[in-house]
Motif scaffolding. Structure first.
Motif, mmCIF file in Angstrom:
data_model
loop_
_atom_site.group_PDB
_atom_site.id
_atom_site.type_symbol
_atom_site.label_atom_id
_atom_site.label_comp_id
_atom_site.label_asym_id
_atom_site.label_seq_id
_atom_site.Cartn_x
_atom_site.Cartn_y
_atom_site.Cartn_z
ATOM 1 N N LEU A 119 -42.266 -59.073 57.941
ATOM 2 C CA LEU A 119 -41.744 -60.386 57.590
ATOM 3 C C LEU A 119 -40.236 -60.450 57.826
ATOM 4 N N ASP A 180 -41.263 -66.840 55.452
ATOM 5 C CA ASP A 180 -42.715 -66.766 55.274
ATOM 6 C C ASP A 180 -43.343 -68.157 55.276
ATOM 7 N N GLU A 181 -44.087 -68.450 56.315
ATOM 8 C CA GLU A 181 -44.697 -69.767 56.461
ATOM 9 C C GLU A 181 -45.681 -70.074 55.339
ATOM 10 N N PHE A 182 -46.480 -69.067 54.953
ATOM 11 C CA PHE A 182 -47.493 -69.321 53.927
ATOM 12 C C PHE A 182 -46.866 -69.492 52.555
ATOM 13 N N HIS A 202 -44.845 -64.134 58.919
ATOM 14 C CA HIS A 202 -45.966 -63.764 58.054
ATOM 15 C C HIS A 202 -45.854 -62.301 57.630
ATOM 16 N N CYS A 203 -46.416 -62.006 56.474
ATOM 17 C CA CYS A 203 -46.555 -60.619 56.013
ATOM 18 C C CYS A 203 -47.829 -60.051 56.609
ATOM 19 N N GLU A 207 -51.386 -61.841 55.478
ATOM 20 C CA GLU A 207 -51.918 -62.801 56.438
ATOM 21 C C GLU A 207 -53.344 -62.450 56.876
ATOM 22 N N GLU A 231 -47.963 -65.141 49.501
ATOM 23 C CA GLU A 231 -47.759 -64.846 50.919
ATOM 24 C C GLU A 231 -49.070 -64.942 51.690
ATOM 25 N N PRO A 233 -52.491 -66.981 53.121
ATOM 26 C CA PRO A 233 -52.682 -68.347 53.624
ATOM 27 C C PRO A 233 -53.095 -69.310 52.513
#
Length: 332
Positions: A119, A180-182, A202-203, A207, A231, A233
């Motif tokens: 990440l 982190d997108e999530f 993402h991790c 993910e 973290e 989805p």
């Protein structure tokens, strides 16, 4: 059901410490580990050192040599308060950098310089500068799972445990949340009315989880309570009974004492919490973090013996990054 007290064979070294990890470490393996543990405990005393261990460290580190344990937020706060001369971070590199930011005059060591983070490596300082140029005036909230260089380009840091509070504290209708997108998507669901601009980081542990994984766990283990990390989805979080930081998960188990629980996160998390709550059955739909597993007892011992892998940060960069971390710590 209350679990029986751990059985500790006679003549094992450090029997009190072994009792903490006896459910995870066979008696025949313990004497090998005990030699490093004894040496580390002595080195800490001799050099006024403390060991900070993240929740994803293995039980033989987490429950025997660590002085301070917890999630990223807890470790950051404790790092700022310690009076030790040497800080050893049993975690990944960005955590050691954060400890150094908050303790510029102390020696901070990481037992393996290769203990990175997928990440943190997903974004650079230049990426942040370009985002600022595309969204002028929009504040940047950066997850602590980033390099000091990225923190230095940010307005404030956050962790998975305080992201909502940090964003709300800014009092603005729009923020950039990195990397982190999530985590950003899951946080956005908690702050309606605030637009969150995300980054596609993402991790690699979280993910991989899917909603089908959660449904499969429920089918295989009736009555299981599922706790997910933000973290993961959003569709995984939606399937869970609770979502929160690793500290939040620990608190949930301690308060609710579910008969059966699944922690949807890194594998050692369940091992460590199970020691504290032996009456709870832990289902383990987990993924290993290869970076956290770079840290071992022999490497911690070597770090203390040789002052190996000292963390250094350019003072000018550190001054800017420290502001973002301190702003995070000021949010309660």
């Amino acid at each position: 059901m209350v679990s029986a007290a751990p059985f500790v064979p006679a003549n094992l070294p450090l029997p009190d410490l072994y009792a903490r990890v006896s459910h995870h470490i066979p008696p025949m393996e313990w004497p090998i580990l005990a030699g490093d543990i004894e040496a580390i405990l002595a080195l800490k005393r001799d050099h006024n050192a403390v060991i900070l261990a993240h929740n994803y460290q293995t039980p033989e580190i987490f429950h025997t040599v660590a002085d301070i344990v917890g999630d990223s937020l807890a470790l950051a706060r404790e790092a700022a308060a310690t009076d030790a001369d040497i800080i050893v971070v049993a975690g990944v590199h960005f955590m050691a950098e954060t400890a150094k930011l908050l303790n510029p005059n102390k020696t901070v060591l990481i037992p393996d310089s290769a203990a990175g983070c997928s990440l943190a490596e997903s974004i650079t300082a230049e990426d942040v500068r370009q985002l600022r140029a595309r969204h002028p005036g929009v504040p940047v909230v950066t997850y602590v799972n980033t390099s000091a260089a990225v923190k230095a380009e940010s307005d404030v840091c956050c962790t998975s445990g305080n992201a909502k509070k940090v964003i709300e504290s800014l009092g603005v209708p729009r923020v950039i949340m990195l990397p982190d997108e999530f985590l950003a998507q899951n946080t956005a669901a908690q702050v309606p009315g605030i637009e969150i601009i995300t980054w596609a980081g993402h991790c690699e542990v979280h993910e991989l989880f899917t909603a089908d994984d959660i449904r499969s766990v429920r089918e295989s283990y009736p009555g299981v309570v599922v706790l997910a990390h933000p973290e993961a989805p959003p569709e995984v979080v939606a399937e869970a009974d609770f979502a929160g930081s690793t500290a939040g998960m620990v608190d949930f188990v301690g308060e609710k004492r579910p008969a059966r629980v699944a922690l949807v996160t890194e594998c050692s998390m369940s091992d460590n919490v199970a020691v504290q709550y032996p009456e709870v059955e832990f289902v383990r739909p987990c993924n290993l973090c290869p970076h956290m597993k770079q840290i071992t007892l022999p490497k911690i011992r070597r770090a203390l013996e040789q002052r190996q892998y000292e963390v250094t940060i350019d003072p000018a960069l550190a001054e800017r990054a420290r502001v973002a971390v301190e702003r995070m710590l000021a949010v309660r």
